[in-house]
Scaffold this motif. Structure first.
Motif, PDB file in Angstrom:
ATOM      1  N   GLN A   1      21.308   9.610  13.463  1.00  0.00           N
ATOM      2  CA  GLN A   1      20.343   8.008  13.433  1.00  0.00           C
ATOM      3  C   GLN A   1      19.518   8.256  13.247  1.00  0.00           C
ATOM      4  OE1 GLN A   1      22.607   6.059  11.441  1.00  0.00           O
ATOM      5  NE2 GLN A   1      24.693   6.385  12.213  1.00  0.00           N
ATOM      6  N   ALA A   2      18.858   8.911  14.836  1.00  0.00           N
ATOM      7  CA  ALA A   2      17.437   8.667  15.123  1.00  0.00           C
ATOM      8  C   ALA A   2      16.793   9.637  13.916  1.00  0.00           C
ATOM      9  CB  ALA A   2      17.678   9.734  15.996  1.00  0.00           C
ATOM     10  N   GLN A   3      17.175  10.620  13.529  1.00  0.00           N
ATOM     11  CA  GLN A   3      16.308  11.140  12.333  1.00  0.00           C
ATOM     12  C   GLN A   3      16.336  10.030  10.984  1.00  0.00           C
ATOM     13  OE1 GLN A   3      18.648  14.508  12.883  1.00  0.00           O
ATOM     14  NE2 GLN A   3      17.088  16.374  12.685  1.00  0.00           N
ATOM     15  N   LEU A   4      17.603   9.966  10.874  1.00  0.00           N
ATOM     16  CA  LEU A   4      17.555   8.965   9.302  1.00  0.00           C
ATOM     17  C   LEU A   4      16.847   7.825   9.704  1.00  0.00           C
ATOM     18  CD1 LEU A   4      21.152   9.031   8.909  1.00  0.00           C
ATOM     19  CD2 LEU A   4      19.449  10.588   7.259  1.00  0.00           C
ATOM     20  N   SER A   5      16.501   7.186  11.389  1.00  0.00           N
ATOM     21  CA  SER A   5      14.939   5.871  11.113  1.00  0.00           C
ATOM     22  C   SER A   5      14.456   5.900  11.301  1.00  0.00           C
ATOM     23  CB  SER A   5      16.147   5.285  12.364  1.00  0.00           C
ATOM     24  OG  SER A   5      17.166   4.712  13.036  1.00  0.00           O
ATOM     25  N   ARG A   6      14.185   7.956  11.868  1.00  0.00           N
ATOM     26  CA  ARG A   6      12.154   8.492  11.732  1.00  0.00           C
ATOM     27  C   ARG A   6      12.166   8.445  10.203  1.00  0.00           C
ATOM     28  NH1 ARG A   6      13.397  11.368  15.572  1.00  0.00           N
ATOM     29  NH2 ARG A   6      13.215  13.403  13.639  1.00  0.00           N
ATOM     30  N   THR A   7      12.982   9.271   9.608  1.00  0.00           N
ATOM     31  CA  THR A   7      12.419   9.168   8.178  1.00  0.00           C
ATOM     32  C   THR A   7      12.658   7.869   7.348  1.00  0.00           C
ATOM     33  OG1 THR A   7      13.996  11.325   8.555  1.00  0.00           O
ATOM     34  CG2 THR A   7      13.795  10.602   6.167  1.00  0.00           C
ATOM     35  N   GLY A   8      13.115   7.202   7.409  1.00  0.00           N
ATOM     36  CA  GLY A   8      12.590   6.037   7.029  1.00  0.00           C
ATOM     37  C   GLY A   8      11.601   4.827   6.914  1.00  0.00           C
TER      38      GLY A   8
ATOM     39  N   PRO B   1      31.052  12.340  12.946  1.00  0.00           N
ATOM     40  CA  PRO B   1      30.601  11.653  14.726  1.00  0.00           C
ATOM     41  C   PRO B   1      29.999  10.507  14.676  1.00  0.00           C
ATOM     42  CG  PRO B   1      30.903  13.682  14.995  1.00  0.00           C
ATOM     43  CD  PRO B   1      31.144  13.637  13.575  1.00  0.00           C
ATOM     44  N   THR B   2      30.025   8.830  14.771  1.00  0.00           N
ATOM     45  CA  THR B   2      29.543   8.429  15.216  1.00  0.00           C
ATOM     46  C   THR B   2      27.263   8.581  14.771  1.00  0.00           C
ATOM     47  OG1 THR B   2      29.436   7.278  17.412  1.00  0.00           O
ATOM     48  CG2 THR B   2      30.891   6.906  15.639  1.00  0.00           C
ATOM     49  N   GLN B   3      26.943   9.272  15.765  1.00  0.00           N
ATOM     50  CA  GLN B   3      25.691   9.365  16.263  1.00  0.00           C
ATOM     51  C   GLN B   3      25.137  10.591  14.619  1.00  0.00           C
ATOM     52  OE1 GLN B   3      28.511  11.083  17.590  1.00  0.00           O
ATOM     53  NE2 GLN B   3      27.460  13.481  18.022  1.00  0.00           N
ATOM     54  N   TYR B   4      26.273  10.642  14.008  1.00  0.00           N
ATOM     55  CA  TYR B   4      25.369  11.314  12.443  1.00  0.00           C
ATOM     56  C   TYR B   4      25.575  10.262  11.874  1.00  0.00           C
ATOM     57  CZ  TYR B   4      25.360  15.843  15.258  1.00  0.00           C
ATOM     58  OH  TYR B   4      25.660  17.101  16.189  1.00  0.00           O
ATOM     59  N   GLY B   5      24.335  10.517  10.276  1.00  0.00           N
ATOM     60  CA  GLY B   5      24.271   9.711   8.816  1.00  0.00           C
ATOM     61  C   GLY B   5      25.203   9.929   8.249  1.00  0.00           C
ATOM     62  N   ALA B   6      26.159   9.066   7.242  1.00  0.00           N
ATOM     63  CA  ALA B   6      27.680   9.931   6.420  1.00  0.00           C
ATOM     64  C   ALA B   6      26.988  10.379   5.441  1.00  0.00           C
ATOM     65  CB  ALA B   6      27.996   8.648   5.959  1.00  0.00           C
ATOM     66  N   VAL B   7      28.109  11.346   5.039  1.00  0.00           N
ATOM     67  CA  VAL B   7      27.598  12.464   4.465  1.00  0.00           C
ATOM     68  C   VAL B   7      28.905  11.816   2.830  1.00  0.00           C
ATOM     69  CG1 VAL B   7      28.637  14.286   3.545  1.00  0.00           C
ATOM     70  CG2 VAL B   7      27.515  14.444   5.730  1.00  0.00           C
ATOM     71  N   ASP B   8      28.049  11.994   1.443  1.00  0.00           N
ATOM     72  CA  ASP B   8      29.046  11.927   0.353  1.00  0.00           C
ATOM     73  C   ASP B   8      29.845  12.933   0.075  1.00  0.00           C
ATOM     74  OD1 ASP B   8      26.763   9.766   0.671  1.00  0.00           O
ATOM     75  OD2 ASP B   8      25.561  11.038  -1.365  1.00  0.00           O
ATOM     76  N   GLU B   9      30.619  12.484  -1.060  1.00  0.00           N
ATOM     77  CA  GLU B   9      31.645  12.873  -1.080  1.00  0.00           C
ATOM     78  C   GLU B   9      31.157  14.156  -2.109  1.00  0.00           C
ATOM     79  OE1 GLU B   9      34.724  10.523  -3.160  1.00  0.00           O
ATOM     80  OE2 GLU B   9      35.409   9.712  -1.331  1.00  0.00           O
ATOM     81  N   ALA B  10      31.852  15.636  -1.863  1.00  0.00           N
ATOM     82  CA  ALA B  10      31.032  16.855  -2.340  1.00  0.00           C
ATOM     83  C   ALA B  10      32.513  17.311  -3.063  1.00  0.00           C
ATOM     84  CB  ALA B  10      30.780  17.815  -1.462  1.00  0.00           C
ATOM     85  N   PRO B  11      31.838  17.562  -4.891  1.00  0.00           N
ATOM     86  CA  PRO B  11      33.044  17.811  -5.390  1.00  0.00           C
ATOM     87  C   PRO B  11      33.089  19.715  -5.014  1.00  0.00           C
ATOM     88  CG  PRO B  11      31.497  18.134  -7.030  1.00  0.00           C
ATOM     89  CD  PRO B  11      31.330  17.076  -5.345  1.00  0.00           C
ATOM     90  N   VAL B  12      34.348  20.284  -5.591  1.00  0.00           N
ATOM     91  CA  VAL B  12      34.637  21.664  -5.166  1.00  0.00           C
ATOM     92  C   VAL B  12      35.633  22.148  -6.418  1.00  0.00           C
ATOM     93  CG1 VAL B  12      36.513  21.509  -3.380  1.00  0.00           C
ATOM     94  CG2 VAL B  12      34.477  23.456  -3.303  1.00  0.00           C
TER      95      VAL B  12
ATOM     96  N   PRO C   1      23.013  24.684  14.998  1.00  0.00           N
ATOM     97  CA  PRO C   1      24.610  24.740  15.234  1.00  0.00           C
ATOM     98  C   PRO C   1      25.324  24.103  14.063  1.00  0.00           C
ATOM     99  CG  PRO C   1      23.461  23.089  16.770  1.00  0.00           C
ATOM    100  CD  PRO C   1      22.604  23.465  16.017  1.00  0.00           C
ATOM    101  N   GLY C   2      26.665  24.502  14.605  1.00  0.00           N
ATOM    102  CA  GLY C   2      27.783  24.017  14.112  1.00  0.00           C
ATOM    103  C   GLY C   2      28.154  22.295  14.648  1.00  0.00           C
ATOM    104  N   VAL C   3      28.747  21.347  13.914  1.00  0.00           N
ATOM    105  CA  VAL C   3      28.837  20.276  13.877  1.00  0.00           C
ATOM    106  C   VAL C   3      30.796  19.885  14.994  1.00  0.00           C
ATOM    107  CG1 VAL C   3      28.837  18.040  14.253  1.00  0.00           C
ATOM    108  CG2 VAL C   3      27.268  19.492  13.612  1.00  0.00           C
ATOM    109  N   ALA C   4      31.032  19.986  16.091  1.00  0.00           N
ATOM    110  CA  ALA C   4      32.637  19.983  16.025  1.00  0.00           C
ATOM    111  C   ALA C   4      32.561  18.092  15.788  1.00  0.00           C
ATOM    112  CB  ALA C   4      33.088  20.048  17.058  1.00  0.00           C
ATOM    113  N   GLY C   5      34.588  17.819  15.660  1.00  0.00           N
ATOM    114  CA  GLY C   5      34.583  16.863  15.616  1.00  0.00           C
ATOM    115  C   GLY C   5      34.491  15.723  14.317  1.00  0.00           C
ATOM    116  N   VAL C   6      33.789  16.548  13.203  1.00  0.00           N
ATOM    117  CA  VAL C   6      34.004  16.539  11.758  1.00  0.00           C
ATOM    118  C   VAL C   6      35.145  16.161  11.292  1.00  0.00           C
ATOM    119  CG1 VAL C   6      32.691  16.546   9.604  1.00  0.00           C
ATOM    120  CG2 VAL C   6      31.568  16.661  11.603  1.00  0.00           C
ATOM    121  N   VAL C   7      35.732  15.090  10.396  1.00  0.00           N
ATOM    122  CA  VAL C   7      37.407  15.416  10.089  1.00  0.00           C
ATOM    123  C   VAL C   7      37.165  15.640   8.082  1.00  0.00           C
ATOM    124  CG1 VAL C   7      39.036  14.022   9.292  1.00  0.00           C
ATOM    125  CG2 VAL C   7      38.284  13.546  11.685  1.00  0.00           C
TER     126      VAL C   7
END
Length: 226
Positions: free
Chosen positions: A185-192, A157-168, A112-118
């Motif tokens: 964050q849970a996925q990132l912890s498990r991946t780590g 949103p805080t439940q997700y990991g940060a995203v790098d800036e992207a050129p366009v 799904p899409g994610v709401a609340g991303v600025v």
């Protein structure tokens, strides 16, 4: 460019815009982009254009005027020939922010899409040109921007990991940026944790290989005792 509305406001005998005696004159440009309004009285004027909606943005013209309006003084017998305007075809930037539930860095059916991303659209000088907050569909759409180089900046949103800036790069044909998958964050912890385990396993295998090599070397290289 033909068919562009040109609005000419005569400030009246008092020479003050909005003084109550203003006169509005509207003309449309000819197919070659020219326009002419003869017989104007002397005085102060504001000249502006109305760009076609959603297709063009005003730009600085060769004579230095910056649309959509400019102030002009006309004296008796004077003819103004350089009240020009430039239009640049507008561009758009469109992409999508989604929940990467399986962590494969690619959007799959059902994710799904994610709401609340600025999302901020930042120009080459570091200025924030536009800012939107995604709805539940996760669509990011910046219509009607000037062509050029931009950067997309994400605040998730805080439940997700940060995203790098992207050129366009936005051009006159429009541009669709790459979709952005968010990991929790849970996925990132498990991946780590999985990455750490793999590193330890690789290190153990490397040490075991080095030990076996050392034993083999001793078996082959040790001289015979007499």
């Amino acid at each position: 460019m033909g068919g562009v509305l040109v609005v000419i406001i005569y400030h009246g005998p008092d020479g003050t815009a909005g003084g109550g005696d203003d006169i509005v004159i509207e003309v449309t440009t000819d197919p070659d982009g020219s326009y002419e309004v003869p017989g104007l009285p002397e005085g102060e004027y504001t000249v502006s254009i109305v760009p076609p909606p959603g297709e063009f943005d005003p730009s600085v013209n060769p004579d230095g005027f910056v649309p959509p309006s400019t102030e002009v003084s006309i004296t008796p017998g004077e003819t103004e020939l350089d009240i020009d305007f430039g239009l640049v075809a507008s561009a758009s930037v469109v992409c999508h922010v989604y929940a990467d539930t399986n962590g494969n860095r690619s959007q799959d059916p059902g994710e799904p899409g994610v709401a609340g991303v600025v999302v901020q659209l930042v120009d080459a000088d570091g200025n924030v040109v536009r800012e939107i907050t995604t709805e539940s569909d996760g669509v990011v759409n910046f219509p009607g921007v000037l062509p050029g180089d931009y950067t997309l900046r994400y605040q998730v949103p805080t439940q997700y990991g940060a995203v790098d800036e992207a050129p366009v790069v936005a051009d006159a044909d429009g541009h669709s940026c790459n979709s952005v998958g968010l990991l929790t964050q849970a996925q990132l912890s498990r991946t780590g944790a999985e990455t750490t385990a793999l590193l330890w396993l690789a290190l153990a295998l490397l040490l075991a290989g080095l030990a076996a090599l050392a034993v083999g070397y001793r078996l082959v290289a040790q001289p015979e005792s007499r």
